[in-house]
Design a protein around this motif. Structure first.
Motif, PDB file in Angstrom:
ATOM      1  N   SER A  62      -9.125   0.129  10.063  1.00 18.49           N
ATOM      2  CA  SER A  62      -8.230   0.795  11.143  1.00 18.49           C
ATOM      3  C   SER A  62      -8.307   1.756  11.998  1.00 18.49           C
ATOM      4  O   SER A  62      -7.619   1.857  12.824  1.00 18.49           O
ATOM      5  CB  SER A  62      -7.132   0.061  11.029  1.00 18.49           C
ATOM      6  N   SER A  92      -0.799  -8.104   8.115  1.00 14.61           N
ATOM      7  CA  SER A  92       0.369  -7.865   8.137  1.00 14.61           C
ATOM      8  C   SER A  92       0.619  -8.419   9.537  1.00 14.61           C
ATOM      9  O   SER A  92      -0.148  -8.165  10.380  1.00 14.61           O
ATOM     10  CB  SER A  92       0.105  -6.247   8.599  1.00 14.61           C
ATOM     11  N   GLY A 114       3.422  -5.933   5.273  1.00 13.55           N
ATOM     12  CA  GLY A 114       2.067  -5.720   4.848  1.00 13.55           C
ATOM     13  C   GLY A 114       1.777  -5.578   3.726  1.00 13.55           C
ATOM     14  O   GLY A 114       1.557  -5.707   2.723  1.00 13.55           O
ATOM     15  N   VAL A 164       8.594  -6.643  11.173  1.00 15.19           N
ATOM     16  CA  VAL A 164       7.788  -6.734  10.698  1.00 15.19           C
ATOM     17  C   VAL A 164       7.416  -7.495   8.703  1.00 15.19           C
ATOM     18  O   VAL A 164       8.437  -7.984   8.930  1.00 15.19           O
ATOM     19  CB  VAL A 164       7.880  -5.470   9.967  1.00 15.19           C
TER      20      VAL A 164
HETATM   21  C1  LIG Z   1      -4.279  -2.435   8.445  1.00 17.73           C
HETATM   22  C2  LIG Z   1      -3.168  -2.394   8.055  1.00 17.73           C
HETATM   23  N1  LIG Z   1      -2.659  -3.103   7.467  1.00 17.73           N
HETATM   24  C3  LIG Z   1      -1.640  -3.343   6.572  1.00 17.73           C
HETATM   25  C4  LIG Z   1      -0.752  -2.353   7.062  1.00 17.73           C
HETATM   26  C5  LIG Z   1       0.855  -3.019   6.748  1.00 17.73           C
HETATM   27  O1  LIG Z   1       1.443  -3.588   6.879  1.00 17.73           O
HETATM   28  P1  LIG Z   1       3.240  -3.571   7.286  1.00 17.73           P
HETATM   29  O2  LIG Z   1       3.339  -1.941   8.111  1.00 17.73           O
HETATM   30  O3  LIG Z   1       3.676  -4.696   7.874  1.00 17.73           O
HETATM   31  O4  LIG Z   1       3.934  -3.472   5.969  1.00 17.73           O
HETATM   32  C6  LIG Z   1      -0.792  -1.765   8.064  1.00 17.73           C
HETATM   33  C7  LIG Z   1       0.323  -1.529   9.129  1.00 17.73           C
HETATM   34  O5  LIG Z   1       0.550  -0.433  10.238  1.00 17.73           O
HETATM   35  C8  LIG Z   1      -1.725  -1.611   9.335  1.00 17.73           C
HETATM   36  O6  LIG Z   1      -2.567  -0.915  10.075  1.00 17.73           O
END
Ligand SMILES: Cc1ncc(COP(=O)(O)O)c(C=O)c1O
Length: 392
Positions: free
Chosen positions: A165, A212, A93, A224
């Protein structure tokens, strides 16, 4: 027009049908799943074909840092499900987020970002982009006035995350995108919490949707990945420069796992929504719970806005407690059906007691984040109660 196309013409596609119905591709000899093209490069029978592909076929697989058919299949499904023209998948993400932001700004530009954005995205703006002279302002996303006041003459990007989040605050997406358009800025949104099933930011004027895929889309806590979805033009722009140069691409193996998860995303989201709301409602009745932050509860200050711009709710939420941090961590130790760990979106319930960063001054006590998985919600409620009894 095929028979299926005739039947579905003019109708909004049903999400569960979008993720299970593949257009048959004769290259795969009728294989129901798309095979994993575990190859770094693709070769050509003649030099003329190769030259033609280089000059005329931007989507033709040549080298897997650019295009790989397994990854492309996932990209097509995700674009269709989210309602965008085109998608590009990434190694995580954060790879999707950082690459897409880098494609939107240059030295001297300014970004307006919601203050409760995902921590590493915040750090990207504060610690990384500043090295290249990109400016930023964090604004309280719940207040359109605060967002408006953050705009400068050099603002080129609004970065949203709705709901956020940790405390699950919303932004008024339509109002934000109208404001962004009026100053000639693009709008990006992290849509990971709501998923393509419950929020269509394109309908509210957003230019680029990020997820993500490590969370609900992958859905099994075994991969991931990330995705950026938008117009042909915008994805094309990201593709030509930052995507290929930074090279944070998704592997065919991850694409295959993610595709398997995606096949049941709408089904799983129905259950997550029910389970999450049921546990959140029960939490509101418990002593030592001061406040539950879930956008689907009528007590949420933006409940009405949530109903307008989302069609459902996922199952990650938080509560504030009057118990000290050490006691609530012992409470977490006593939970039998929740694992202690970061992330969310898999089948299993999770708990964390995050250290609150800047921008969370409104919380009255420690904040506990719960992720409600696919287990029986009544069992989870009983588990939460028994753990409280043990520590109080
Ligand atoms: C709201 C949100 N956006 C983006 C990400 C980033 O994703 P990734 O862990 O796949 O890099 C996360 C990861 O916890 C997330 O909670």
């Amino acid at each position: 027009m095929s028979e299926t196309e005739k039947i579905t013409a003019g109708r909004t596609p049903d999400p569960q049908t979008v993720v299970v119905h593949d257009k048959h591709d004769e290259r795969h000899q009728g294989s129901v799943t798309v095979p994993q093209y575990q190859t770094s490069l693709f070769s050509f029978a003649t030099y003329a074909e190769f030259d033609h592909a280089v000059a005329e076929e931007p989507d033709r697989p040549m080298y897997s840092r650019g295009n790989n058919p397994t990854v492309q299949q996932l990209e097509q499904r995700l674009a269709e499900l989210q309602g965008g023209d085109k998608a590009r998948c990434f190694a995580s993400g954060m790879a999707a987020i950082s690459t897409a932001i880098l494609a939107a700004v240059r030295t001297g530009d300014h970004i307006v970002c919601v203050s409760q954005v995902y921590g590493p995205t915040r750090k990207l703006l504060e610690n990384f982009l500043t090295k290249f002279g990109v400016e930023y302002t964090f604004a309280d996303g719940t207040s359109l006035d605060a967002v408006r006041s953050a705009v400068r003459a050099n603002t080129k990007l609004f970065y949203l995350e709705s709901p956020t989040s940790l405390l699950f605050q919303l932004q008024d997406l339509k109002a934000c995108t109208e404001l962004a358009k009026s100053v000639g800025a693009l709008t990006y949104i992290d849509n990971t919490w709501a998923t393509p099933c419950f929020q269509n930011p394109f309908a509210l004027g957003v230019d680029l949707v990020l997820h993500s895929t490590s969370k609900f889309i992958g859905g099994h806590s075994d991969s991931v990945g990330g995705v950026a979805i938008g117009s042909e033009e915008l994805i094309g722009r990201i593709n030509e420069s930052e995507y290929l140069l930074l090279g944070g691409v998704m592997t065919p193996h991850t694409a295959s796992l993610t595709m398997r998860g995606l096949r049941t995303l709408p089904l799983r989201m129905e259950r997550f929504e029910k389970n999450g709301l049921r546990v959140a409602e029960a939490m509101e009745q418990l002593s030592h719970v001061l406040k539950v932050h879930h956008p689907g509860l009528p007590s949420h200050p933006q409940f009405e806005l949530g109903k307008e711009q989302m069609s459902g709710y996922s199952s990650l939420f938080a509560f504030e407690t009057d118990l000290p941090v050490d006691v609530i961590k012992r409470w977490a130790d006593h939970l039998e059906y929740f694992r202690i760990g970061v992330s969310w979106g898999g089948y299993e319930s999770l708990v964390t007691v995050p250290t609150l960063p800047e921008g969370y001054e409104s919380a009255a006590g420690p904040v506990v984040r719960l992720y409600i998985g696919l287990e029986d919600p009544q069992l989870l409620i009983e588990d939460i109660k028994q753990a409280f009894e043990k520590v109080t």
